[in-house]
Design an enzyme around this catalytic site. Structure first.
Site, PDB file in Angstrom:
ATOM      1  N   HIS A  43       0.860  -1.183   0.000  1.00 49.68           N
ATOM      2  CA  HIS A  43       0.000   0.000   0.000  1.00 49.68           C
ATOM      3  C   HIS A  43       0.901   1.238   0.000  1.00 49.68           C
ATOM      4  O   HIS A  43       1.171   1.820   1.060  1.00 49.68           O
ATOM      5  CB  HIS A  43      -0.909  -0.015   1.227  1.00 49.68           C
ATOM      6  N   HIS A  50       6.431   4.073   4.106  1.00 52.29           N
ATOM      7  CA  HIS A  50       6.809   2.656   4.239  1.00 52.29           C
ATOM      8  C   HIS A  50       7.117   2.095   2.846  1.00 52.29           C
ATOM      9  O   HIS A  50       8.262   2.083   2.435  1.00 52.29           O
ATOM     10  CB  HIS A  50       5.759   1.835   4.997  1.00 52.29           C
ATOM     11  N   GLU A  74      -2.632  -1.754  -3.310  1.00 48.67           N
ATOM     12  CA  GLU A  74      -3.786  -1.010  -2.847  1.00 48.67           C
ATOM     13  C   GLU A  74      -3.413   0.430  -2.537  1.00 48.67           C
ATOM     14  O   GLU A  74      -2.255   0.745  -2.246  1.00 48.67           O
ATOM     15  CB  GLU A  74      -4.412  -1.684  -1.621  1.00 48.67           C
ATOM     16  N   HIS A 194      -7.885  -5.969   7.612  1.00 51.24           N
ATOM     17  CA  HIS A 194      -7.596  -4.927   8.596  1.00 51.24           C
ATOM     18  C   HIS A 194      -7.735  -5.482  10.010  1.00 51.24           C
ATOM     19  O   HIS A 194      -8.820  -5.820  10.460  1.00 51.24           O
ATOM     20  CB  HIS A 194      -8.463  -3.678   8.451  1.00 51.24           C
TER      21      HIS A 194
END
Length: 242
Positions: A43, A50, A74, A194
């Site tokens: 992501h 990151h 994503e 999640h």
């Protein structure tokens, strides 16, 4: 069997915190693929705190050596993200309604307004990728998602994962089940993600047919607690049952 896709954002975050290439993200991805992981999720965010855009290209090349594993990219569909998807053509592209300053994904799309998503989806449809929308665990959202010409939905599972009282867990589980069934009735694939972890994953998978689960934050913490091979083996065992 539910595909286990490991989100490696936190591994990249650890690397970035020291300004070096340790741990080497590519080597880590290769290692967990060899251990049987079915997918890698990344992501990238605008600040690249990151996952960096260059990481996506590196991981995409690695995945080409593992035909049984998939790459899921994503993120929020801004111009940089759309260009990245066009370049990489991942197996799956998951659109997430993150703002540029958001710490982590914390809600699904508002599907009552199609003005933002519709033109972006039309553009992404030129890319050979499975297109997925990140949605709330609401039955109505699953039905609305079909109108956006997507292949799949990923159900946001934070509320389920954070419940401690059995009645609340049961209620949150049922909401996901209802959303899952509604999406499948519309002909869409269903993913979930999640805050899923070793303690709550099996209960969810036992209740509804989910094609893919994305796990990252908990996976990283659990690896520190129990070791990489132990954690992956436990996740793979759980996913293999469903």
């Amino acid at each position: 069997m539910a595909r286990l896709s490991i989100n490696v954002n936190k591994i990249a975050l650890i690397r970035n915190s020291r300004g070096t290439n340790f741990p080497d993200l590519g080597e880590f991805v290769e290692q967990i693929l060899k251990l049987g992981v079915g997918g890698i999720t990344v992501h990238p965010r605008p600040d690249q705190r990151h996952i960096k855009y260059e990481d996506v290209y590196t991981i995409s090349k690695i995945l080409k050596r593992y035909p049984n594993a998939e790459l899921n990219v994503e993120g929020y569909p801004d111009r940089a993200f759309l260009d990245l998807i066009k370049d990489v053509s991942p197996h799956q592209c998951t659109l997430v309604p993150d703002s540029s300053t958001q710490l982590t994904s914390d809600h699904g799309w508002d599907l009552t307004d199609s003005s933002i998503l519709k033109p972006l989806i039309q553009e992404i449809r030129e890319v050979p990728t499975r297109l997925t929308l990140f949605i709330e665990p609401h039955l109505e959202d699953a039905k609305l998602a079909k109108k956006f010409d997507v292949d799949a939905v990923e159900i946001y599972t934070e509320y389920y994962a954070s419940r401690k009282i059995k009645s609340e867990i049961d209620s949150a589980t049922q909401a996901i089940v209802n959303t899952c069934l509604a999406a499948q009735e519309e002909g869409m694939i269903v993913n979930a993600g999640h805050d899923l972890n070793l303690d709550n994953l099996e209960n969810l998978l036992s209740c509804c047919s989910i094609s893919e689960v994305s796990i990252g934050h908990a996976f990283t913490i659990e690896c520190i607690q129990y070791g990489l091979k132990e954690v992956l083996n436990r996740y793979i065992e759980i996913c293999s049952k469903y």
